[in-house]
Write an enzyme that holds these catalytic residues in place. Structure first.
Site, short mmCIF file in Angstrom:
data_model
loop_
_atom_site.label_atom_id
_atom_site.label_comp_id
_atom_site.label_asym_id
_atom_site.label_seq_id
_atom_site.Cartn_x
_atom_site.Cartn_y
_atom_site.Cartn_z
N ARG A 70 73.29 7.90 80.41
CA ARG A 70 74.69 7.84 79.95
C ARG A 70 74.86 8.45 78.57
NH1 ARG A 70 77.26 2.05 80.55
NH2 ARG A 70 79.14 3.12 79.90
N ASP A 104 81.88 4.82 74.38
CA ASP A 104 81.50 6.24 74.24
C ASP A 104 81.70 6.83 72.84
OD1 ASP A 104 84.31 6.72 74.14
OD2 ASP A 104 84.39 7.00 76.31
N HIS A 119 83.26 -3.83 73.41
CA HIS A 119 82.06 -3.88 74.26
C HIS A 119 80.87 -3.16 73.61
CE1 HIS A 119 84.71 -4.71 78.04
NE2 HIS A 119 84.53 -5.78 77.29
P1 OAD Z 1 87.97 0.82 85.10
O1 OAD Z 1 87.09 1.87 85.69
O2 OAD Z 1 87.94 -0.53 85.72
O3 OAD Z 1 89.48 1.31 85.13
C1 OAD Z 1 89.86 2.58 84.67
C2 OAD Z 1 91.35 2.75 84.92
O4 OAD Z 1 91.72 4.02 84.38
C3 OAD Z 1 91.76 2.75 86.40
O5 OAD Z 1 92.85 1.87 86.60
C4 OAD Z 1 92.19 4.21 86.66
O6 OAD Z 1 93.30 4.31 87.54
C5 OAD Z 1 92.61 4.65 85.27
N1 OAD Z 1 92.50 6.11 85.02
C6 OAD Z 1 91.59 7.00 85.52
N2 OAD Z 1 91.82 8.21 85.03
C7 OAD Z 1 92.88 8.12 84.19
C8 OAD Z 1 93.60 9.04 83.37
N3 OAD Z 1 93.28 10.33 83.31
N4 OAD Z 1 94.65 8.58 82.64
C9 OAD Z 1 95.01 7.25 82.71
N5 OAD Z 1 94.37 6.34 83.47
C10 OAD Z 1 93.32 6.76 84.19
O7 OAD Z 1 87.63 0.76 83.53
P2 OAD Z 1 87.96 -0.38 82.47
O8 OAD Z 1 89.24 -1.05 82.78
O9 OAD Z 1 87.80 0.24 81.14
O10 OAD Z 1 82.62 -3.41 80.69
O11 OAD Z 1 86.77 -1.40 82.71
C11 OAD Z 1 86.66 -2.51 81.87
C12 OAD Z 1 85.22 -2.88 81.68
O12 OAD Z 1 84.59 -3.05 82.94
C13 OAD Z 1 84.38 -1.86 81.00
O13 OAD Z 1 84.50 -1.85 79.59
C14 OAD Z 1 82.99 -2.23 81.41
C15 OAD Z 1 83.24 -2.53 82.87
O14 OAD Z 1 82.44 -3.45 83.46
C16 OAD Z 1 81.32 -3.60 80.37
O15 OAD Z 1 80.45 -2.80 80.65
C17 OAD Z 1 81.09 -4.88 79.63
#
Ligand code: OAD
Length: 241
Positions: A70, A104, A119
């Protein structure tokens, strides 16, 4: 959506204090995989094998292989238009805080200074035994060791089942409680406590806005929901501030 976008823009323009929560979707247009999308990381890697303290204790080589992969992948990615727009927002709004679930480092690279990495960070290394912590973007050995005590180093990220970085939750709550606009950007809102931050903001009178590619579990509770790419919507919100 154009009318909503104009209203959110006007709200931001007149706001005293803005708190932004970001998730993996904010970095998607930089080429960083999200967690739960079609090509999300947790679809191809079993979280329980790779992002848990006990997995690291049992198999540090495997966990480090994942994190070194990563680091290498994310290290090649650059901030996108969404990051740039949030950096501009910080420059324009005196009372601003960005809380990110992302590890990141792209918000800081884009120029945001008021960033809470709830995180942790892929670029932080922590000793598993002593207090050694450092920021390090260099290529690491397969299983890096602490230069102070010789024990194993671990990635400075929060794993499943671990508490958040100390102080982070208190700071986030304090800041959200006094915000007048709360923006949620590029997060599926499936991981707590971040997924509930909008509720705190609402309870304290903030206007809540979701910017996401698609509706999320929180969409129905937000005052505004702008659906589309963060890299297209956010720049529109900050032009002509
Ligand atoms: P997710 O992968 O769960 O969600 C990402 C969201 O971004 C989704 O709802 C997509 O529809 C949206 N998305 C994708 N591309 C996009 C774009 N170009 N513009 C706007 N939206 C877009 O990621 P997180 O919600 O960040 O934690 O996940 C939360 C946590 O779950 C992470 O920090 C990680 C993971 O487990 C740990 O590792 C502790």
């Amino acid at each position: 959506m154009q009318a909503d976008l104009e209203m959110v823009k006007a709200l931001l323009d007149g706001s005293r204090k803005v708190v932004v929560l970001t998730g993996a979707g904010t970095s998607a247009e930089s080429g960083v995989p999200t967690f739960r999308g079609r090509d999300g990381l947790w679809k191809t890697h079993r979280a329980e094998d790779l992002a848990r303290p006990d997995s690291f204790a049992n198999n540090p080589e495997l966990v480090w292989e994942f994190y070194n992969w990563r680091r290498e992948m994310v290290g090649k990615c650059k901030p996108n238009a969404a990051h740039e727009a949030l950096a501009e927002m910080e420059r324009q709004i005196p009372n601003f805080l960005l809380i990110t679930q992302n590890v990141d480092g792209l918000h800081s690279l884009a120029g945001n200074r008021k960033v809470v990495e709830m995180h942790g960070s892929l670029w932080r290394l922590k000793c598993t035994v002593c207090a050694h912590v450092r920021e390090d973007r260099s290529r690491l050995p397969p299983v890096p060791e602490c230069p102070v005590c010789g024990h194993l180093l671990r990635p400075g990220v929060v794993w499943f089942g671990e508490p958040l970085v100390p102080g982070v939750l208190r700071l986030a709550i304090e800041q959200i409680n006094s915000a007048d606009v709360f923006l949620s950007v590029g997060t599926s809102n499936l991981v707590q406590p971040a997924a509930s931050f909008y509720q705190l903001a609402k309870d304290h009178g903030a206007v809540t806005v979701e910017i996401n590619l698609e509706p999320t579990v929180n969409t129905g509770f937000m005052d505004f929901a702008l659906h589309g790419k963060a890299g297209e919507i956010l720049p529109e919100l900050v032009t002509g501030f």
